[in-house]
Motif scaffolding. Sequence first.
Motif, PDB file in Angstrom:
ATOM      1  N   LEU A 325       0.572  -1.418  -0.357  1.00 56.47           N
ATOM      2  CA  LEU A 325      -0.039   0.050  -0.120  1.00 56.47           C
ATOM      3  C   LEU A 325       0.417   1.149  -0.238  1.00 56.47           C
ATOM      4  N   ILE A 326       2.571   1.630   1.176  1.00 55.55           N
ATOM      5  CA  ILE A 326       3.076   2.506   0.974  1.00 55.55           C
ATOM      6  C   ILE A 326       3.510   2.542  -0.847  1.00 55.55           C
ATOM      7  N   VAL A 327       4.194   1.265  -1.241  1.00 56.28           N
ATOM      8  CA  VAL A 327       4.060   1.621  -2.429  1.00 56.28           C
ATOM      9  C   VAL A 327       3.533   1.971  -3.222  1.00 56.28           C
ATOM     10  N   GLY A 328       2.237   1.481  -3.344  1.00 50.16           N
ATOM     11  CA  GLY A 328       1.318   2.558  -4.129  1.00 50.16           C
ATOM     12  C   GLY A 328       1.269   3.898  -4.015  1.00 50.16           C
ATOM     13  N   ILE A 329       1.107   4.053  -2.734  1.00 49.09           N
ATOM     14  CA  ILE A 329       1.264   6.800  -2.727  1.00 49.09           C
ATOM     15  C   ILE A 329       2.602   6.421  -2.799  1.00 49.09           C
ATOM     16  N   TYR A 330       3.426   5.924  -2.763  1.00 43.82           N
ATOM     17  CA  TYR A 330       5.061   6.788  -3.911  1.00 43.82           C
ATOM     18  C   TYR A 330       4.380   6.660  -5.003  1.00 43.82           C
ATOM     19  N   LYS A 331       3.706   5.654  -5.670  1.00 48.61           N
ATOM     20  CA  LYS A 331       4.495   5.832  -7.084  1.00 48.61           C
ATOM     21  C   LYS A 331       2.485   5.942  -7.729  1.00 48.61           C
ATOM     22  N   SER A 332       1.714   6.179  -6.623  1.00 48.22           N
ATOM     23  CA  SER A 332       0.670   7.372  -7.625  1.00 48.22           C
ATOM     24  C   SER A 332       1.451   9.017  -7.299  1.00 48.22           C
ATOM     25  N   ALA A 333       1.906   9.019  -6.048  1.00 48.94           N
ATOM     26  CA  ALA A 333       2.635  10.577  -6.198  1.00 48.94           C
ATOM     27  C   ALA A 333       3.267  11.029  -6.594  1.00 48.94           C
ATOM     28  N   SER A 334       4.146  10.440  -7.403  1.00 51.39           N
ATOM     29  CA  SER A 334       5.340  10.254  -8.154  1.00 51.39           C
ATOM     30  C   SER A 334       5.331  10.567  -9.276  1.00 51.39           C
ATOM     31  N   THR A 335       4.094   9.565 -10.553  1.00 52.12           N
ATOM     32  CA  THR A 335       4.033   9.665 -11.448  1.00 52.12           C
ATOM     33  C   THR A 335       2.016  10.635 -11.325  1.00 52.12           C
ATOM     34  N   GLY A 336       1.662  11.006 -10.547  1.00 48.61           N
ATOM     35  CA  GLY A 336       0.100  11.476 -10.895  1.00 48.61           C
ATOM     36  C   GLY A 336      -0.536  10.666 -11.252  1.00 48.61           C
ATOM     37  N   GLU A 337      -0.691   9.168 -10.941  1.00 50.00           N
ATOM     38  CA  GLU A 337      -1.790   8.531 -11.793  1.00 50.00           C
ATOM     39  C   GLU A 337      -2.141   7.417 -10.744  1.00 50.00           C
ATOM     40  N   LYS A 338      -3.276   7.099 -11.240  1.00 48.78           N
ATOM     41  CA  LYS A 338      -4.376   6.497 -10.109  1.00 48.78           C
ATOM     42  C   LYS A 338      -3.348   5.054 -10.394  1.00 48.78           C
ATOM     43  N   VAL A 339      -3.767   4.256  -9.037  1.00 50.11           N
ATOM     44  CA  VAL A 339      -2.549   3.352  -8.766  1.00 50.11           C
ATOM     45  C   VAL A 339      -3.413   1.780  -8.452  1.00 50.11           C
ATOM     46  N   THR A 340      -3.483   0.744  -9.491  1.00 50.18           N
ATOM     47  CA  THR A 340      -4.914  -0.577  -9.161  1.00 50.18           C
ATOM     48  C   THR A 340      -3.336  -1.670  -8.414  1.00 50.18           C
ATOM     49  N   PHE A 341      -4.431  -2.133  -7.749  1.00 50.32           N
ATOM     50  CA  PHE A 341      -3.454  -3.512  -6.812  1.00 50.32           C
ATOM     51  C   PHE A 341      -3.992  -5.067  -7.749  1.00 50.32           C
ATOM     52  N   PRO A 342      -3.332  -5.797  -7.144  1.00 51.73           N
ATOM     53  CA  PRO A 342      -1.385  -5.820  -6.277  1.00 51.73           C
ATOM     54  C   PRO A 342      -0.831  -5.001  -7.798  1.00 51.73           C
TER      55      PRO A 342
END
Length: 385
Positions: A325-342
């Motif tokens: 979940l935390i890596v997803g936050i970093y990915k979204s905040a860095s790219t500006g994109e919505k992140v889906t899991f897994p």
Amino acid sequence: MLKVAIIGAGAISGAHISAYLVFPDRCQIVAVVDMYPEKAQKRINEHGLENAQAVTDYKELLSQNIDVVSVCTPPYTHAPIACDFLHAGTHVLVEKPMASSLQEADQMLNAAQQSGKLLSVVAQNRFTTPMMKLKGVLDSELMGPIVHVQVDSFWWRGHNYYDLWWRGTWEKEGGGCTLNHAVHHIDAMLWMMGPPVELQAMMANTSHDNAEVEDVSMAMLRFREGAVGMITSSVVHHGEEQQLIFQGKEARVSAPWKVVASTARSNGFPEPNPELEQQIQQRVEELPDVVHVGHAGQIENVLNAIETGSTLLVDGESGRNTLELIVGIYKSASTGEKVTFPLGAEDPFYTREGIMKHAVHFYEKKTTVENFEDLSITLGSKLEP
């Protein structure tokens, strides 16, 4: 009698040592490891560990039949240390965060599976009366389906906090406040809610120009059953207030503890529902208090699992879910994109190298110190009223 080694003699190691000492008939600390031998010896002396040796290289212990280790070193070292001990036949309790990348977390899970030894990740906030009772209330479903969750992980750290040599870099710390402070509250939320299916996030560095990483972040979550949520992680909030709020269709509960229940008037505006409030309050009062709190509670859980085969409350999979979940936050905040899991192994943010390459670098470290003065640290509130 289980033989215990403490790997890393930094500030958090004292909490582990004190916790093991609560159970003197079940375990004995035989070694404290640190690259600075004087730090290891200081911990031995201040806790009266008469049978413990100070060691500078943890690899010296791999052949000494240690039963369990607590890994209290910087995040980027967690995976190699944990894997080495697991393969050597030692159970591992590793401090948060589990690792600095999902790839490293998966290496640790594989080592635990291959060795058959236990891997637990520190989430000491679960082992408190407020958290256990909050979990019990949510499991009772008295408040109806959850529709919104709010996590406020508010801390404050001065500018010089990131002067410590391993802090403030994507390579060694693995992230900022989201990974290293909010991790406990994110773990608690996942324990109670399960994982989200998608998120959108942003982050900033507002007050620490000696760090590459964020000092505040916000993430909006969506869960499979339709609930939404918000996580704010910070080291710029004076007062360090922390809370988790769960809004159900019938009532609201939180830590610090508060319960509010409402029904609708004929015009749709709220009418208090004291009957449901009392029912939920009664449920809380019926639930038992935690006997051993914080690190002591988690270490008791680990000792029980080793001795009797009982279930770990916080296993390696739990630690990985929190990290994902935390890596997803970093990915979204860095790219500006919505992140889906897994997030799979093909994801650019799966490895530490990928995070270092793709995550936003706010600043570069300007000063570095090897050690701080050995002062007490704040571990967060117990989320009591």
